[in-house]
Design a protein around this motif. Structure first.
Motif, PDB file in Angstrom:
ATOM      1  N   PHE A 158     -16.077  29.358 114.185  1.00 45.10           N
ATOM      2  CA  PHE A 158     -14.736  29.170 113.615  1.00 45.10           C
ATOM      3  C   PHE A 158     -14.144  30.493 113.173  1.00 45.10           C
ATOM      4  N   ALA A 159     -14.978  31.415 112.702  1.00 43.41           N
ATOM      5  CA  ALA A 159     -14.464  32.719 112.290  1.00 43.41           C
ATOM      6  C   ALA A 159     -13.937  33.504 113.479  1.00 43.41           C
ATOM      7  N   ALA A 160     -14.614  33.390 114.607  1.00 44.79           N
ATOM      8  CA  ALA A 160     -14.180  34.129 115.791  1.00 44.79           C
ATOM      9  C   ALA A 160     -12.918  33.526 116.410  1.00 44.79           C
TER      10      ALA A 160
ATOM     11  N   ASP B 197     -20.059  27.725 123.627  1.00 40.47           N
ATOM     12  CA  ASP B 197     -20.242  28.224 122.265  1.00 40.47           C
ATOM     13  C   ASP B 197     -21.338  29.279 122.212  1.00 40.47           C
ATOM     14  N   ARG B 198     -22.435  28.989 122.880  1.00 37.93           N
ATOM     15  CA  ARG B 198     -23.509  29.978 122.939  1.00 37.93           C
ATOM     16  C   ARG B 198     -23.034  31.237 123.664  1.00 37.93           C
ATOM     17  N   GLY B 199     -22.205  31.043 124.698  1.00 35.01           N
ATOM     18  CA  GLY B 199     -21.672  32.194 125.416  1.00 35.01           C
ATOM     19  C   GLY B 199     -20.777  33.052 124.544  1.00 35.01           C
ATOM     20  N   LEU B 200     -19.967  32.420 123.689  1.00 34.52           N
ATOM     21  CA  LEU B 200     -19.109  33.182 122.785  1.00 34.52           C
ATOM     22  C   LEU B 200     -19.944  33.987 121.798  1.00 34.52           C
ATOM     23  N   ILE B 201     -20.963  33.368 121.235  1.00 34.30           N
ATOM     24  CA  ILE B 201     -21.820  34.094 120.287  1.00 34.30           C
ATOM     25  C   ILE B 201     -22.483  35.276 120.975  1.00 34.30           C
TER      26      ILE B 201
ATOM     27  N   ASP C  76     -20.772  42.752 122.623  1.00 40.24           N
ATOM     28  CA  ASP C  76     -19.676  43.705 122.507  1.00 40.24           C
ATOM     29  C   ASP C  76     -19.441  44.176 121.074  1.00 40.24           C
ATOM     30  N   ARG C  77     -20.330  43.767 120.180  1.00 41.94           N
ATOM     31  CA  ARG C  77     -20.366  44.247 118.798  1.00 41.94           C
ATOM     32  C   ARG C  77     -19.082  43.932 118.025  1.00 41.94           C
ATOM     33  N   HIS C  78     -18.657  42.686 118.169  1.00 40.01           N
ATOM     34  CA  HIS C  78     -17.595  42.163 117.309  1.00 40.01           C
ATOM     35  C   HIS C  78     -18.291  41.557 116.087  1.00 40.01           C
ATOM     36  N   GLY C  79     -18.421  42.335 115.045  1.00 43.78           N
ATOM     37  CA  GLY C  79     -19.344  41.990 113.983  1.00 43.78           C
ATOM     38  C   GLY C  79     -18.837  41.048 112.912  1.00 43.78           C
ATOM     39  N   SER C  80     -17.534  41.068 112.612  1.00 42.50           N
ATOM     40  CA  SER C  80     -17.060  40.347 111.432  1.00 42.50           C
ATOM     41  C   SER C  80     -17.288  38.830 111.481  1.00 42.50           C
ATOM     42  N   PRO C  81     -17.252  38.158 112.649  1.00 45.19           N
ATOM     43  CA  PRO C  81     -17.534  36.716 112.625  1.00 45.19           C
ATOM     44  C   PRO C  81     -18.928  36.359 112.115  1.00 45.19           C
ATOM     45  N   PHE C  82     -19.842  37.309 112.125  1.00 47.64           N
ATOM     46  CA  PHE C  82     -21.195  37.041 111.656  1.00 47.64           C
ATOM     47  C   PHE C  82     -21.331  37.195 110.135  1.00 47.64           C
TER      48      PHE C  82
END
Length: 232
Positions: free
Chosen positions: A17-19, A42-46, A52-58
């Protein structure tokens, strides 16, 4: 080492949801209700976010661990300025005589250069020297500590003679992104793209934390490992 997960709000759905707010706005809240097995997309998005190091959703999750370990482990732990810590205080309570003594499974011989050490098993004689020296010094230090307390010396003064192998306890709270950063540096793992050479005692704590996190966020953990264990 003791590591217990005492509280958590952490699921793979928190990443989703954050992404997705970046593309669908408030509709992304539907992903927050995701339970059970994730869809392939969903697993593919994670995995994409990790790769690609999009860190903030984590970061939109939280885990609190209770940790008991020697003080020297905590001093290494607290170099990671990516968590919240509360440790028991030697000013406010009498510290208990629980000391870490390396057992026969602890490698003792250091070989190599800074940044690329290997640790090899010690001989029976080396283990005997280590265990005897640690036990003697721990007992002597605690005896001095107790003598000062019995003489009416304040706890905050008496504690200064205690060694770093004394056990302490703390709560540590962090999100998955911070935990991945910690694990990337404090575990030695065959899947790691960038090797790390942690002290074994803090690695034991890190391994226990990782096992509990993997149960909470299995898809995120799998993506972390599949992409070389580099924190996004």
């Amino acid at each position: 080492m003791t590591v217990e997960l005492v509280r958590s709000s952490a699921r793979d759905a928190d990443v989703l949801f954050a992404a997705r707010v970046s593309t669908v706005g408030e509709q992304s809240l539907e992903a927050a209700e995701t339970d059970g097995e994730l869809a392939k997309r969903d697993r593919g998005l994670i995995n994409y976010l990790m790769r690609d190091r999009h860190g903030s959703p984590f970061e939109h999750n939280s885990m609190t661990f209770y940790v008991q370990a020697p003080i020297f482990v905590f001093r290494e732990f607290m170099r990671h300025r990516i968590a919240s810590y509360n440790e028991e205080s030697g000013r406010y309570r009498e510290l208990q005589p629980v000391f870490y003594v390396p057992d026969a499974n602890r490698n003792l011989v250091q070989v190599g250069k800074p940044g690329a050490y290997d640790f090899l098993p010690g001989s029976a004689e080396q283990h005997a020297v280590v265990q005897e020296a640690v036990r003697q010094q721990s007992l002597a230090a605690y005896g001095a500590y107790r003598a000062m307390l019995e003489a009416g010396v304040a706890r905050e003064v008496a504690r200064i003679v205690l060694p770093l192998n004394l056990y302490s306890s703390m709560y540590v709270t962090m999100n998955a992104r911070s935990l991945m950063n910690f694990l990337s540096l404090r575990t030695k793992h065959p899947e790691a793209t960038v090797p790390s050479f942690p002290q074994r005692e803090i690695e034991l704590v890190a391994e226990a934390m990782e096992a509990q996190w993997a149960g909470l966020m299995p898809a995120t953990h799998a993506a972390f490992t599949a992409n070389g264990r580099i924190a996004p």
